[in-house]
Design an enzyme around this catalytic site. Structure first.
Site, PDB file in Angstrom:
ATOM      1  N   ASP A  51       0.825  -1.224  -0.208  1.00  0.00           N
ATOM      2  CA  ASP A  51      -0.156  -0.232   0.326  1.00  0.00           C
ATOM      3  C   ASP A  51       0.612   0.584  -0.018  1.00  0.00           C
ATOM      4  OD1 ASP A  51      -2.154   1.725   0.177  1.00  0.00           O
ATOM      5  OD2 ASP A  51      -2.810   1.324   2.389  1.00  0.00           O
ATOM      6  N   ARG A  63       0.633   7.990  -2.707  1.00  0.00           N
ATOM      7  CA  ARG A  63       0.494   8.794  -2.026  1.00  0.00           C
ATOM      8  C   ARG A  63       2.350   8.330  -1.834  1.00  0.00           C
ATOM      9  NH1 ARG A  63      -1.530   6.259   2.689  1.00  0.00           N
ATOM     10  NH2 ARG A  63      -1.942   4.269   1.471  1.00  0.00           N
ATOM     11  N   HIS A  87       3.847   3.579  -9.090  1.00  0.00           N
ATOM     12  CA  HIS A  87       2.726   2.376  -9.121  1.00  0.00           C
ATOM     13  C   HIS A  87       4.422   1.598  -9.764  1.00  0.00           C
ATOM     14  CE1 HIS A  87      -0.556   2.548  -7.995  1.00  0.00           C
ATOM     15  NE2 HIS A  87      -1.365   3.328  -9.071  1.00  0.00           N
ATOM     16  N   LEU A  91      10.636 -21.074  -3.699  1.00  0.00           N
ATOM     17  CA  LEU A  91      10.112 -19.424  -3.156  1.00  0.00           C
ATOM     18  C   LEU A  91       8.829 -19.908  -4.484  1.00  0.00           C
ATOM     19  CD1 LEU A  91       8.932 -17.346  -1.441  1.00  0.00           C
ATOM     20  CD2 LEU A  91      10.081 -16.080  -3.242  1.00  0.00           C
ATOM     21  N   LEU A 116      -7.249  -4.903   7.137  1.00  0.00           N
ATOM     22  CA  LEU A 116      -6.723  -5.912   6.325  1.00  0.00           C
ATOM     23  C   LEU A 116      -7.572  -5.517   4.933  1.00  0.00           C
ATOM     24  CD1 LEU A 116      -7.535  -9.557   7.513  1.00  0.00           C
ATOM     25  CD2 LEU A 116      -5.335  -8.961   7.039  1.00  0.00           C
TER      26      LEU A 116
END
Length: 247
Positions: free
Chosen positions: A18, A22, A35, A129, A193
């Site tokens: 997130d 901003r 982004h 992974l 969440l």
């Protein structure tokens, strides 16, 4: 990052990435630049997770609610996802990373869907992974789809309603076969969440960070993992310390 630094390395870490917009606004840049910087952070984070021995890394890439954003921003986000897969798929494959995509695939544009399927197919035998990409994902939607699937089986007689268990519901979720996240990290200072892994987060530990996602560095990741390692995970029972003294 060295795995030996941590007493306990989580098997599965999930991240709500997130704060891209901003981060850009703070610097007088267009949101798209946030982004783009966020994609670079994804690359660093995947490498860092693999280096410490994390087995599953889930990234909240695009929620089912993100379609409500301005069309230009949505287009840019989709373009970045496509560019990431095209540019990084071969390298991730060489690193033995398996890619798994969760989220509703119904109605996705063919160019996006085909890329996601290619990424999964190309890496399906890899054993290091597992990178779980939550795309067009919303947890309530995921649970609803699982419930509908079970209801259909009840309707046609393949399943009795009284036989539905949490384990059976779990097996119908997008994350079937993936362990629940031990640790969920959210950047940007928000502490919620946002419809992410609601079922799976039942016993997850949470770390909320003030930094925006583009500033999420390996050092900040290390700090979050150290916080996790210091937690006493009880899963509804006694703490290990309390159990040891019979309290």
């Amino acid at each position: 990052m060295s795995e030996s630094v941590f007493v306990t390395v989580p098997e599965h870490v999930a991240i709500i990435m997130d704060g891209n917009g901003r981060w850009a606004k703070q610097r007088g840049l267009p949101r798209t630049m946030g982004h783009r910087k966020g994609v670079e952070t994804v690359r660093e984070t995947v490498r860092a997770a693999g280096a410490v021995g994390i087995k599953y890394l889930t990234l909240f890439a695009f929620s089912s609610e993100n379609w409500r954003r301005p069309e230009a921003e949505v287009s840019d986000l989709l373009g970045l996802l496509k560019a990431f897969i095209r540019r990084d798929l071969a390298e991730l494959h060489r690193q033995n990373v398996r890619i798994k995509v969760i989220g509703d695939r119904h109605g996705l544009r063919s160019d996006i869907l085909n890329l996601l399927l290619e990424a999964e197919e190309t890496t399906k035998e890899n054993t290091a992974l597992t990178l779980v990409i939550a795309f067009n994902y919303g947890s309530r939607d995921e649970i609803s789809r699982a419930v509908v699937s079970l209801a259909r089986d009840v309707e046609v007689g393949r399943l009795r309603a009284q036989d539905i268990t949490p384990a059976l519901i779990n097996a119908r979720l997008d994350t079937a076969g993936i362990p629940d996240p031990d640790l969920i990290i959210r950047t940007s200072g928000e502490e919620r969440l946002s419809n992410f892994l609601l079922w799976q987060a039942a016993y997850s530990e949470f770390v909320f960070l003030p930094e925006y996602w583009p500033d999420f560095s390996p050092e900040i990741f290390r700090s979050a993992l150290e916080k996790f390692a210091s937690r006493d995970r009880r899963f509804g029972g006694l703490s290990s310390q309390a159990a040891a003294v019979g309290t």
